[in-house]
Design a protein around this motif. Structure first.
Motif, short mmCIF file in Angstrom:
data_model
loop_
_atom_site.label_atom_id
_atom_site.label_comp_id
_atom_site.label_asym_id
_atom_site.label_seq_id
_atom_site.Cartn_x
_atom_site.Cartn_y
_atom_site.Cartn_z
N ALA A 164 -54.40 51.66 14.84
CA ALA A 164 -55.66 50.92 14.57
C ALA A 164 -56.04 49.58 13.72
CB ALA A 164 -57.15 51.41 14.79
N VAL A 165 -57.08 48.83 13.93
CA VAL A 165 -56.97 47.35 13.28
C VAL A 165 -58.09 47.37 12.88
CG1 VAL A 165 -57.00 44.81 13.02
CG2 VAL A 165 -54.92 46.10 13.85
N LYS A 182 -59.08 37.06 14.42
CA LYS A 182 -60.52 37.24 14.43
C LYS A 182 -61.60 37.26 12.83
CE LYS A 182 -61.21 39.55 18.26
NZ LYS A 182 -61.78 41.68 18.45
N HIS A 183 -59.97 37.28 11.65
CA HIS A 183 -60.02 37.10 10.09
C HIS A 183 -60.54 35.72 9.92
CE1 HIS A 183 -60.16 41.55 10.91
NE2 HIS A 183 -60.89 41.67 9.42
N LYS A 184 -61.11 35.69 8.77
CA LYS A 184 -60.89 34.41 7.89
C LYS A 184 -59.77 35.29 7.13
CE LYS A 184 -65.25 32.17 9.27
NZ LYS A 184 -66.59 32.01 8.31
N GLN A 188 -60.62 40.80 3.94
CA GLN A 188 -59.61 42.16 3.91
C GLN A 188 -59.88 42.74 5.68
OE1 GLN A 188 -61.48 44.94 1.36
NE2 GLN A 188 -59.81 44.06 -0.12
N VAL A 189 -58.35 43.46 6.16
CA VAL A 189 -58.25 43.66 7.20
C VAL A 189 -57.41 45.29 7.21
CG1 VAL A 189 -56.71 43.38 9.23
CG2 VAL A 189 -56.92 41.17 8.10
N VAL A 190 -57.99 45.67 7.70
CA VAL A 190 -58.01 47.42 7.67
C VAL A 190 -57.52 48.03 8.26
CG1 VAL A 190 -58.97 49.40 7.56
CG2 VAL A 190 -60.13 47.90 6.61
N PHE A 191 -55.97 48.14 8.14
CA PHE A 191 -55.21 48.77 9.22
C PHE A 191 -54.59 50.21 9.43
CE2 PHE A 191 -53.31 44.82 8.40
CZ PHE A 191 -52.97 44.22 9.85
N THR A 192 -55.16 50.99 9.92
CA THR A 192 -55.42 52.65 9.98
C THR A 192 -53.23 52.72 10.67
OG1 THR A 192 -57.14 52.59 10.93
CG2 THR A 192 -56.20 54.40 11.37
N VAL A 193 -52.78 53.65 10.50
CA VAL A 193 -51.12 53.82 9.99
C VAL A 193 -50.60 55.39 10.01
CG1 VAL A 193 -50.65 51.56 9.89
CG2 VAL A 193 -50.57 52.85 8.11
N ARG A 210 -53.75 56.95 7.62
CA ARG A 210 -54.19 56.53 6.76
C ARG A 210 -54.51 54.67 5.99
NH1 ARG A 210 -50.89 53.66 2.63
NH2 ARG A 210 -48.52 53.37 3.83
N ASP A 211 -55.47 55.02 5.85
CA ASP A 211 -56.33 52.99 6.39
C ASP A 211 -55.19 52.39 4.70
OD1 ASP A 211 -57.70 53.87 7.87
OD2 ASP A 211 -59.00 54.02 6.85
N VAL A 212 -54.83 51.40 5.39
CA VAL A 212 -54.02 50.52 4.62
C VAL A 212 -54.89 48.55 4.96
CG1 VAL A 212 -52.41 49.14 3.63
CG2 VAL A 212 -52.13 51.82 4.98
#
Length: 358
Positions: A164-165, A182-184, A188-193, A210-212
């Motif tokens: 997920a993002v 969608k961000h500027k 911060q962008v949160v990746f679920t990996v 884990r979230d990165v």
């Protein structure tokens, strides 16, 4: 000394000098020749070429041999005599050295590219074979590569499965760019990996995540937010398939791997006990593509004992110019074409085989 004797002596010395120069003088060429062939239904170096775990398999007789081309190494320096012998020979091809080893790439880079092509051919062969047998193949979005010194460097790694993002489920590789932009820049962008080491060989849908958090930066071309990674797609299989074959590179064994897998996963024999060899790249949809060194591969196949050679349609004209005696070239454009040809071979309907013509 009589003039005639002196002339003969001078000529002899000149010939010896030229011969020595030819032996000692390196020329910028490399040589290709017929390489080993390996039966995908059998073993290589004491291990099964195709090892399947977690699914019923069936014994298969006959041969479905993949073929290779032997190539001189990057450091090998051919002399003029060897080049001339190669040019005149029937079973060798002499090409400019930089055709195989470009000046802008190191030998290690060339080897790495060949290894990557070989790995991709294995993956495509698995997908094409299982789809042919109506066995479901899954997919998952992964980090394909990370830009060095980019925002994701050191945080995300090649092979990480992206679930997920920002909490939004990822279904396609294209989703990553959609969600990130969608961000500027600066946000911060949160990746679920699922980390690559955990995901490998496991069901990523059940593995712990884990979230990165990655801080987006500005893209130079359009100014939009970017995180410095390339997303890709990885296939997942309902059982384990290992293809064991060392010291082979490039994508040309894809077709024969796919046929070998089908033969092992279905009862009966695809070849009817015949010695069939072949070559050809394959994609996920079972399309067979052209390869290099086709005439050298037909020589290798016939020397090993093959009587039929599955030939990519795009290589047929070249292969048909010089066919080894006793070898029948069979034209194939898809995996289905190859399976149909094998049915004709085992049913002894050889007059119906689609042949290669010059």
């Amino acid at each position: 000394m009589p003039r005639r004797t002196a002339t003969m002596l001078a000529s002899t010395l000149l010939f010896i000098a030229l011969l020595c120069a030819g032996v000692l003088m390196p020329v910028p060429y490399a040589e290709l020749g017929p390489g080993p062939t390996v039966n995908t239904l059998g073993e290589h170096d004491g291990e099964p070429v195709l090892k399947i775990s977690g699914h019923k398999t069936y014994p298969a007789r006959g041969h479905l041999n993949m073929t290779t081309v032997r190539v001189t190494g990057a450091d090998y320096r051919m002399n003029m005599v060897e080049a001339v012998v190669g040019w005149l020979g029937h079973d060798k091809v002499v090409v400019p050295h930089d055709t195989l080893y470009p000046d802008d790439k190191t030998p290690e880079q060339v080897d790495q590219e060949n290894a990557e092509d070989f790995s991709l051919s294995q993956e495509n062969a698995k997908v094409a074979a299982l789809r042919e047998l109506d066995i479901e193949v899954g997919t998952r979005v992964i980090v394909d590569s990370v830009v060095k010194d980019g925002p994701s460097d050191g945080k995300l790694h090649a092979g990480d499965v992206i679930r997920a993002v920002d909490g939004q489920k990822v279904d396609r590789a294209e989703d990553i760019r959609t969600f990130v932009t969608k961000h500027k820049p600066g946000q911060q962008v949160v990746f679920t990996v699922v980390p690559a080491g955990v995901a490998k060989g496991n069901d990523a849908n059940r593995a712990p995540t884990r979230d990165v958090t990655v801080t987006a930066t500005r893209a130079k071309d359009d100014g939009r937010a970017m995180v410095g990674l390339q997303a890709g797609v990885e296939h997942t299989f309902p059982f384990t398939i290992d293809i064991k074959l060392a010291d082979v590179g490039g994508p040309s064994a894809g077709l024969m791997f796919a046929l070998g897998l089908i033969d092992k996963l279905e009862p009966g024999d695809l070849t009817g006990g015949e010695f069939v060899a072949g070559t050809g790249t394959i994609d996920e949809d079972g399309n067979v593509g052209p390869i290099g060194g086709i005439q050298l591969k037909t020589i290798a196949a016939r020397d090993e004992g093959a009587t039929y050679f599955l030939t990519p349609e795009a290589n047929c004209a070249t292969a048909a110019k010089d066919v080894p005696g006793g070898l029948t070239l069979v034209k194939v454009g898809t995996l289905d074409d190859a399976l149909a040809a094998l049915e004709d071979i085992r049913e002894h309907r050889t007059d119906e085989l689609p042949s290669c013509e010059g």
